[in-house]
Design an enzyme around this catalytic site. Structure first.
Site, mmCIF file in Angstrom:
data_model
loop_
_atom_site.group_PDB
_atom_site.id
_atom_site.type_symbol
_atom_site.label_atom_id
_atom_site.label_comp_id
_atom_site.label_asym_id
_atom_site.label_seq_id
_atom_site.Cartn_x
_atom_site.Cartn_y
_atom_site.Cartn_z
ATOM 1 N N HIS A 41 34.322 44.944 27.451
ATOM 2 C CA HIS A 41 34.760 45.412 28.767
ATOM 3 C C HIS A 41 35.925 44.556 29.260
ATOM 4 O O HIS A 41 35.839 43.322 29.252
ATOM 5 C CB HIS A 41 33.594 45.334 29.758
ATOM 6 C CG HIS A 41 33.877 45.953 31.082
ATOM 7 N ND1 HIS A 41 33.787 47.316 31.307
ATOM 8 C CD2 HIS A 41 34.252 45.399 32.264
ATOM 9 C CE1 HIS A 41 34.081 47.570 32.571
ATOM 10 N NE2 HIS A 41 34.383 46.432 33.179
ATOM 11 N N ASP A 43 38.524 44.014 32.515
ATOM 12 C CA ASP A 43 38.818 44.298 33.915
ATOM 13 C C ASP A 43 40.285 44.009 34.214
ATOM 14 O O ASP A 43 40.720 42.854 34.157
ATOM 15 C CB ASP A 43 37.944 43.445 34.830
ATOM 16 C CG ASP A 43 36.497 43.900 34.828
ATOM 17 O OD1 ASP A 43 36.257 45.110 34.973
ATOM 18 O OD2 ASP A 43 35.602 43.043 34.676
ATOM 19 N N PHE A 151 36.162 39.690 41.594
ATOM 20 C CA PHE A 151 35.820 38.373 41.048
ATOM 21 C C PHE A 151 34.523 38.459 40.258
ATOM 22 O O PHE A 151 33.618 39.219 40.606
ATOM 23 C CB PHE A 151 35.657 37.338 42.171
ATOM 24 C CG PHE A 151 36.907 37.119 42.975
ATOM 25 C CD1 PHE A 151 37.871 36.214 42.549
ATOM 26 C CD2 PHE A 151 37.127 37.828 44.141
ATOM 27 C CE1 PHE A 151 39.035 36.026 43.284
ATOM 28 C CE2 PHE A 151 38.282 37.645 44.883
ATOM 29 C CZ PHE A 151 39.237 36.743 44.451
ATOM 30 N N GLY A 152 34.415 37.656 39.213
ATOM 31 C CA GLY A 152 33.192 37.576 38.449
ATOM 32 C C GLY A 152 32.211 36.620 39.105
ATOM 33 O O GLY A 152 32.540 35.903 40.046
ATOM 34 N N GLY A 205 29.126 39.637 32.235
ATOM 35 C CA GLY A 205 30.168 38.637 31.981
ATOM 36 C C GLY A 205 29.601 37.243 31.901
ATOM 37 O O GLY A 205 29.364 36.716 30.815
ATOM 38 N N SER A 206 29.367 36.635 33.051
ATOM 39 C CA SER A 206 28.877 35.262 33.095
ATOM 40 C C SER A 206 27.563 35.105 32.353
ATOM 41 O O SER A 206 27.333 34.091 31.678
ATOM 42 C CB SER A 206 28.706 34.802 34.547
ATOM 43 O OG SER A 206 29.943 34.829 35.234
#
Length: 232
Positions: A41, A43, A151-152, A205-206
């Site tokens: 993915h 972004d 933002f992640g 993500g994180s």
């Protein structure tokens, strides 16, 4: 070119590159290649539609040379219609645009489909799924943002679960095959609830790239919930 078949099957996991270590980008992509991840993915943010800037077609083209997974490109930008062809040429297999960013959404979706990419539409947390009623037949993917984009590392907005259920009901009633993807605050602690609500693509993500063992974390994401039920 990847052929993405949209049928009832085990859910997909799409690690979000936004959380990767860009000083070790080749290593991070190698990790994804060797894992059970289904998509990568990406972004894309322009600093206007969302309050952040990430990367554009040049970076995606470089990623495409190193990544063996289909590229799931999420355009969080104004006037995405100006850049669809560039992102497709850079290697995007799925291109998702925001309902909120498109004055002529149907036209943009058709533009994506004309390039041969899978067309997706995304909505922000405050946007009702009912506003997608007239575009659902045209898309292969609906991306529900479970955080405010930009933002992640944000916390999951749990109202998203009811939105997933409402969208799944609409797709089932109309016998449509679009996948439901969810992005934002997804972790091993809440992924099962997201799948039970009706999602079938998890973006993380994180939770993946910051984990001690990212490949094992991806494996654990894949094992959650078993087979996705056939919605009847």
């Amino acid at each position: 070119m990847f052929f993405l078949i949209f049928t009832a099957m085990k859910h997909l996991v799409a690690p979000s590159l936004l959380a990767a270590d860009f000083t070790r980008l080749a290593e991070e992509l190698s990790l994804v290649n060797e894992s059970q991840a289904d998509w990568l993915h990406l972004d894309v943010m322009d600093g206007h539609f969302v309050p952040n800037i990430t990367f554009g077609p040049m970076v995606i083209e470089a990623v495409n040379r190193l990544c063996s997974k289909p590229l799931d490109v999420h355009l969080m930008i104004r006037e995405p219609e100006k850049y669809i062809e560039q992102f497709r040429e850079a290697g995007a297999d799925v291109i998702t645009v925001h309902y909120e960013a498109c004055t002529h959404l149907h036209r943009v979706i058709q533009q994506i489909k004309d390039t041969g990419a899978v067309a997706g539409v995304s909505i922000n947390p405050h946007t009702s799924v009912h506003l997608l009623e007239d575009i659902l037949e045209e898309v292969g993917l609906v991306l529900l943002m479970s955080v405010n984009p930009g933002f992640g590392g944000q916390k999951f907005i749990y109202n998203t679960l009811s939105k997933i259920q409402r969208l799944r009901d609409r797709l089932t009633i109309r016998n449509l095959s679009a996948r439901i993807e969810v992005d934002g605050g997804i972790g091993l602690h809440n992924a099962e609830k997201v799948l039970q609500a009706g999602a079938d693509v998890l973006v993380a993500g994180s939770a993946i790239f910051k984990a001690d063992d990212p490949k094992d974390t991806i494996r654990r994401f894949k094992e959650i919930g078993g087979e996705i039920r056939k919605f009847a």
